[in-house]
Design a protein around this motif. Structure first.
Motif, PDB file in Angstrom:
ATOM      1  N   THR B 259       0.810  -1.226   0.000  1.00 40.38           N
ATOM      2  CA  THR B 259       0.000   0.000   0.000  1.00 40.38           C
ATOM      3  C   THR B 259       0.837   1.267   0.000  1.00 40.38           C
ATOM      4  OG1 THR B 259      -0.051   0.209   2.411  1.00 40.38           O
ATOM      5  CG2 THR B 259      -1.746  -1.182   1.405  1.00 40.38           C
ATOM      6  N   MET B 261       2.294   2.297   2.706  1.00 41.16           N
ATOM      7  CA  MET B 261       2.259   2.888   4.044  1.00 41.16           C
ATOM      8  C   MET B 261       3.466   2.481   4.876  1.00 41.16           C
ATOM      9  SD  MET B 261      -0.809   3.046   6.875  1.00 41.16           S
ATOM     10  CE  MET B 261      -0.224   1.988   8.185  1.00 41.16           C
ATOM     11  N   PRO B 263       5.508   2.408   8.684  1.00 40.23           N
ATOM     12  CA  PRO B 263       5.004   1.959   9.990  1.00 40.23           C
ATOM     13  C   PRO B 263       4.235   3.028  10.774  1.00 40.23           C
ATOM     14  CG  PRO B 263       7.199   1.112   9.646  1.00 40.23           C
ATOM     15  CD  PRO B 263       6.920   2.041   8.501  1.00 40.23           C
ATOM     16  N   ASP B 264       4.561   4.305  10.586  1.00 41.75           N
ATOM     17  CA  ASP B 264       3.875   5.329  11.381  1.00 41.75           C
ATOM     18  C   ASP B 264       2.689   5.973  10.670  1.00 41.75           C
ATOM     19  OD1 ASP B 264       5.260   6.638   9.489  1.00 41.75           O
ATOM     20  OD2 ASP B 264       6.451   7.884  10.846  1.00 41.75           O
ATOM     21  N   GLY B 265       2.272   5.401   9.536  1.00 44.59           N
ATOM     22  CA  GLY B 265       1.093   5.932   8.867  1.00 44.59           C
ATOM     23  C   GLY B 265       1.405   6.897   7.737  1.00 44.59           C
ATOM     24  N   ASP B 266       2.658   7.253   7.595  1.00 46.14           N
ATOM     25  CA  ASP B 266       3.076   8.074   6.462  1.00 46.14           C
ATOM     26  C   ASP B 266       3.053   7.205   5.189  1.00 46.14           C
ATOM     27  OD1 ASP B 266       4.103  10.051   4.864  1.00 46.14           O
ATOM     28  OD2 ASP B 266       6.149   9.920   5.645  1.00 46.14           O
ATOM     29  N   PHE B 267       2.961   7.857   4.044  1.00 44.09           N
ATOM     30  CA  PHE B 267       2.975   7.116   2.783  1.00 44.09           C
ATOM     31  C   PHE B 267       4.151   7.546   1.924  1.00 44.09           C
ATOM     32  CE2 PHE B 267      -1.089   5.993   4.247  1.00 44.09           C
ATOM     33  CZ  PHE B 267      -1.471   4.840   3.571  1.00 44.09           C
ATOM     34  N   VAL B 268       4.832   6.566   1.346  1.00 42.41           N
ATOM     35  CA  VAL B 268       6.022   6.875   0.561  1.00 42.41           C
ATOM     36  C   VAL B 268       5.647   7.728  -0.648  1.00 42.41           C
ATOM     37  CG1 VAL B 268       7.330   4.843   1.242  1.00 42.41           C
ATOM     38  CG2 VAL B 268       5.845   4.726  -0.772  1.00 42.41           C
ATOM     39  N   GLY B 269       6.589   8.569  -1.038  1.00 42.58           N
ATOM     40  CA  GLY B 269       6.370   9.401  -2.213  1.00 42.58           C
ATOM     41  C   GLY B 269       7.525   9.250  -3.159  1.00 42.58           C
ATOM     42  N   GLY B 312      11.901   5.239   6.187  1.00 35.56           N
ATOM     43  CA  GLY B 312      11.002   5.851   7.155  1.00 35.56           C
ATOM     44  C   GLY B 312      10.444   7.172   6.657  1.00 35.56           C
ATOM     45  N   SER B 313       9.923   7.941   7.581  1.00 33.47           N
ATOM     46  CA  SER B 313       9.068   9.059   7.200  1.00 33.47           C
ATOM     47  C   SER B 313       9.792  10.375   7.000  1.00 33.47           C
ATOM     48  CB  SER B 313       8.008   9.248   8.281  1.00 33.47           C
ATOM     49  OG  SER B 313       7.245   8.091   8.371  1.00 33.47           O
ATOM     50  N   ALA B 314       9.164  11.229   6.266  1.00 32.61           N
ATOM     51  CA  ALA B 314       9.557  12.628   6.137  1.00 32.61           C
ATOM     52  C   ALA B 314       8.272  13.406   6.266  1.00 32.61           C
ATOM     53  CB  ALA B 314      10.207  12.883   4.782  1.00 32.61           C
ATOM     54  N   TRP B 315       8.045  13.934   7.438  1.00 30.91           N
ATOM     55  CA  TRP B 315       6.698  14.446   7.712  1.00 30.91           C
ATOM     56  C   TRP B 315       6.407  15.799   7.135  1.00 30.91           C
ATOM     57  CZ3 TRP B 315       2.825  11.629   8.524  1.00 30.91           C
ATOM     58  CH2 TRP B 315       2.931  10.447   9.259  1.00 30.91           C
ATOM     59  N   ASP B 316       6.672  16.092   5.914  1.00 28.59           N
ATOM     60  CA  ASP B 316       6.235  17.394   5.400  1.00 28.59           C
ATOM     61  C   ASP B 316       6.986  17.744   4.139  1.00 28.59           C
ATOM     62  OD1 ASP B 316       5.620  20.559   5.973  1.00 28.59           O
ATOM     63  OD2 ASP B 316       7.680  20.147   5.531  1.00 28.59           O
TER      64      ASP B 316
END
Lengths: 157, 316
Positions: B259, B261, B263-269, B312-316
């Motif tokens: 999907t 997604m 692990p923390d709910g962020d989605f890859v871009g 992992g995530s990049a929140w913004d």
């Protein structure tokens, strides 16, 4: 004479530019922090919905409520990205790509699309049908969140 | 003599990259020389290979609503900007005149029908590992799609990388041709995963750092790079605990492929968002399992030298 004028003028522009940047940077830091929190909020909702899809945690009504929150939040996304708060603007750690401001129509369309997809998830949740919910969730993640991230967000860490 | 023939047996770095570009690619054998009569089963196999090899990501200019497989997508690299070529069956601007053997040579050897070397932005160093049968099936599927007349756009390659004659020596230094050979003593699932990662999925083309000549650095295979396509950072996907996916649950890795997604709910871009949309989310569950099985079996590489990003995530 002329040279001195140019040098002085350039220096003045440079200094005032520097001062302006500092002021902007303080505002931008708040902007960055707020929108990163907001994005984490989306992520938290998506993660919770995923728990329902994967493990049946919670209820379809919970899914509907979270989808509603995402739909409402999507309407504010554009406002969270004022000009001068991108990753190339030197105002802090952010993956906001310049495409956000180069292609404002595309950015708004991506945010709108997320709202539409969240609305569809809400509808799917109303039916209570697990497969429909899973499909709508997948579409929202890939094309809503991911769709925007593909064009407008850079990976940082 | 073909240079790549000299290199047989050398160890090959996992990948490199390049688009079929052509323009010059279009001589051809007599049209219809291959007289393919692809049957339904072959087309079905080809359609799946098309997804697994993610031809879509480069050969369709999705963001500008380009025609399917007609090329024209820009890909910015440290060596210049490349534009993917038309690989529809149009005989004039696409590959409609290619024989099966020419198609196989392009993927296996990185050489066009008229003998030009491709820039390694076309991931033939990965596709070389495909089986002959898979290449034939893929071609049959491509030829079943609507031909589109769309001329190829010239690459904008930085000096001196644009000199095509340098690509022969480049191949000699960086490339060995040859299909994937299943490893004895490994499970079928592992071997399937290795084939998907190394050959079809061409994961190393983005996830493996490159040397200054653009060849992938096999010592750092799949350990990420800050200099990915379009200037994007690409994470370490070896099972290193701190800098890779070593701390991830299997389910977490599977979910990214399914999907997008994290692990923390962020989605890859970025590029991976496309890969998930066009490719990994459409694979069979067992093929995704195979990819995870293979990745987690790799030697963990701590990639701090290349300043690789962490998954992992990049929140913004």
């Amino acid at each position: 004479m002329k040279t001195r004028f140019i040098v002085t003028a350039a220096l003045a522009v440079f200094l005032s530019g520097g001062l302006t940047l500092q002021v902007v940077a303080q505002d931008a830091a708040t902007t960055l922090k707020n929108r990163q929190e907001a994005m984490k909020g989306f992520g938290g909702n998506m993660k919770a919905i995923n728990e329902f899809v994967e493990k049946g945690a919670g209820t379809a009504a919970d899914v509907a409520a979270k989808a509603e929150a995402i739909e409402q939040g999507s309407k504010q996304i554009v406002a969270w990205f004022p000009a001068g708060t991108g990753m190339d603007d030197g105002v802090g750690k952010t993956g906001a790509k310049k495409e956000i401001w180069d292609k404002p129509d595309g950015f708004k369309a991506a945010a709108d699309n997320m709202g539409v997809l969240a609305g569809k998830l809400k509808e799917a949740a109303a039916t209570g049908d697990k497969q429909q919910i899973a499909d709508a969730f997948g579409a929202l993640g890939k094309n809503g969140c991911g769709g925007c991230h593909q064009t407008f967000r850079a990976k940082l860490d | 003599m073909r240079l790549s023939a000299l290199t047989e047996g050398r160890r090959i770095p996992v990948g490199v990259a390049a688009f079929l570009l052509s323009g010059s690619v279009l001589i051809a054998a007599a049209p219809g020389a291959d007289a393919q009569s692809a049957d339904a089963a072959q087309l079905e196999r080809g359609a799946y290979l098309f997804i697994a090899a993610d031809c879509m990501a480069c050969h369709t200019d999705v963001k500008n609503k380009g025609a399917l497989m007609a090329g024209g997508r820009a890909l910015a690299t440290p060596f210049g900007t490349f534009y993917s070529p038309n690989i529809t069956a149009d005989p004039e601007t696409g590959i409609g005149n290619w024989t099966d053997e020419e198609f196989i040579r392009a993927l296996r050897e990185g050489v066009s029908p008229d003998g030009d070397y491709y820039f390694p932005v076309f991931p033939y160093p990965s596709y070389t590992k495909m089986t002959d049968q898979d290449m034939r099936d893929l071609k049959a599927y491509l030829f079943s799609l609507a031909p589109v007349k769309q001329a190829n756009r010239e690459h904008e390659v930085d000096f001196p990388f644009g000199w095509r004659f340098t690509l022969g020596p480049w191949q000699w230094m960086n490339f060995t041709s040859g299909a994937f050979a299943p490893e004895a003593g490994r499970t079928d699932l592992w071997n399937r995963g290795a084939y998907l990662v190394q050959a079809l999925g061409h994961c190393g083309e983005c996830h493996t750092p490159r040397g200054w000549l653009g060849g992938t650095d096999s010592d750092y295979a799949l350990s990420g790079t800050p200099d990915g396509p379009d200037g994007e950072k690409v994470p370490n996907i070896t099972p290193h605990k701190e800098t890779g996916i070593g701390g991830w649950a299997r389910a977490d890795i599977l979910r990214v492929l399914t999907t997008g997604m994290l692990p923390d709910g962020d989605f890859v871009g970025s590029g991976m968002g496309e890969v998930v949309s066009f490719s990994t989310s459409k694979l069979t569950p067992v093929d995704r399992e195979a990819i995870v099985e293979y990745l987690l079996s790799l030697p963990p590489i701590e990639n701090t030298e290349a300043k690789a990003t962490k998954p992992g995530s990049a929140w913004d």
